[in-house]
Enzyme design. Sequence first.
Site, mmCIF file in Angstrom:
data_model
loop_
_atom_site.group_PDB
_atom_site.id
_atom_site.type_symbol
_atom_site.label_atom_id
_atom_site.label_comp_id
_atom_site.label_asym_id
_atom_site.label_seq_id
_atom_site.Cartn_x
_atom_site.Cartn_y
_atom_site.Cartn_z
ATOM 1 C CB SER A 1 26.714 38.918 35.805
ATOM 2 O OG SER A 1 28.026 39.293 35.608
ATOM 3 C CG HIS B 1 25.945 41.776 31.452
ATOM 4 N ND1 HIS B 1 25.425 40.583 31.048
ATOM 5 C CD2 HIS B 1 27.003 41.459 32.257
ATOM 6 C CE1 HIS B 1 26.113 39.590 31.590
ATOM 7 N NE2 HIS B 1 27.067 40.107 32.321
ATOM 8 C CD GLU C 1 22.409 39.939 28.551
ATOM 9 O OE1 GLU C 1 21.706 38.977 28.238
ATOM 10 O OE2 GLU C 1 23.038 39.989 29.622
ATOM 11 C CG ASN D 1 25.284 35.783 32.928
ATOM 12 O OD1 ASN D 1 25.900 35.167 32.062
ATOM 13 N ND2 ASN D 1 25.787 36.832 33.546
#
Length: 591
Positions: A121, A142, A154, A192
Amino acid sequence: MATQIKTVGVVGMGTMGAGIAEVLARTGHDVVAVEVDAHGVTRGRGHLEHSTARALERGKLDETARRELLDRISFTTELADLADADLVIEAVPERLDLKSRIFTELDGIVRSDVMLASNTSSLSITQLAVQTKRPDKVVGMHFFNPAPVLKLVEVVRTVVTDPEVISAVTELAHSLGKTPVVVGDRAGFIANGLLFGYLNHAARMVEERYATRENLDAAMRYGCGYPMGPLALLDLIGLDTAYEILDALYRQSRDRRHAPVPLLKQMITAGLLGRKSGRGFYTYAAQDSSTVVPDAATPSDGESGVQTRPIGTVGVVGTGTMATGIVEVLVKGGHDVIVRGRSNSRTQDAVVAITRSLDKAVNRGKLSESDRDAALGRISTTTSLDDFASVDLVVEAVAEELDVKRGIFATLDEVCKPGAILATTTSSLPVVECSAATARPGDVVGMHFFNPAPVMKLVEVVATISTTADVVATAGQLARSWGKVPVTCGDRAGFIVNALLFPYLNDAVRMLEAHYASAEDIDTAMEVGAALPMGPFALLDVVGLDVSLAIQRRLYQEFREPGFAPAPLLEHLVTAGLLGRKTRKGFRDYS
Ligand code: NAD
């Protein structure tokens, strides 16, 4: 890429690995799942059994499909068993040393043409790539939690990733039914990178006892339409994982808003990791359960034991959008309401607006004609605050100008009977400024409604340092009686919702400004990856960039937090008169 991806290795079958394996097996891939030991295998199997059983219950899988799905996944504790894999996705804990070691080992095991993906992450894909002799074939993939549900992936490219690898991974993500967004190798990527500052901020608010966990979570759910509040989300993510992500973000950004708050470390050390350990910010029925059970911090049902004040007639100051919405809420709630406007024509316009809104509710079958007539019959109008002499509550909702508000509160103090509650619905001014204009600061409280007031359920009940407990309790009880969700908080800029929301929106503008991703990709990432009702740019355009900038400036002024300084791009758009939907141009064009 020439190779067809049939067999996929997944390393680590925790929260994410198990979800990723399920997604792959559901779309016909064979999965070889690697865990660290027999216990890990049992737990990984358990995750899969549990998740597919839920899909079965919800009619998303039938028994045969479930069996076939589970049969496609084999387990091992040896990385060497991945020798025949066409792709490997790593999902072990968020530690660079551990992931680096696994990438080096994998490099010696799988065919030289095989791509190696990490579900990290926040760690650097480039750092992992250089642990191998195939840096061009290392990529980030991701997924979001829960992987079988959330569609965003992602796809992270480094400066050395082969473009064909990016195409192949993007194609694979599409074939899994996911929405891929390709991004560069920056800590936290899009989602994130934007989410964790907000989550850490919420954890800090709990640590500072600014608001309770229940109030914080309810504020974001009912004030912003988020599917879950920040603390429930931290529990879902896992506090240990969240800590590592924040730490990695901080190391790259040096933004102290990313420095994990000490409370997180304390909770992790005490074994409170969130759902996976059965306790985090909340307590759960069991490990890995999503059912919250009461604990010592759970508020007791009903009132706090404080005697509340009886409220019958209410005075509303103002005739704008918020005032008319609040009058509608009040009359529907059975109160007689006196509306005070600066002129008869303004009060008449307000009554027309309320009538129109109630007529709409009748047409939609949400209100009977007799209830509408009764509600309208409860409204009277005036142009003088002198008519508020006998009201039990005043809600002030005039323009967001301090001098105007202070003047009104000074007059209310002279006019209103002792014991009347004086509330302001300011969204950004200090409530204590209003209370200081009176000789009865204990009776002054903030009641921050959200627009449109008849629809939005949240009311932030803001207690100043002087507000008495019975006034706070009365405001909360009233809001509940109107079908609203009250949350209490202290008198700080932005209260809960705006303080958590606007810095995140501002961060999105900074991300755009830095050319890390396009407004479309950022909106997609937040809508699809974090399941937010609107991406940051869509929301900024709706709220208005001028309003957003004013709130952001207020937050910066009050907290002097460098990370809260308004993004220059936001300032420039406002200066250029591009304010969002209301001017048909903001971050996007609206024709
Ligand atoms: P987790 O703790 O739930 O699972 C990690 C698993 O890896 C455990 O089952 C552990 O036994 C296993 N493991 C540890 N060492 C291993 C080894 N040497 N070989 C094989 N297996 C090993 O963690 P998680 O939440 O699933 O996170 C995994 C990765 O996914 C992390 O990089 C995390 O940042 C990322 N991620 C997490 C989320 C989230 O919301 N939790 C979302 C997206 C990505």
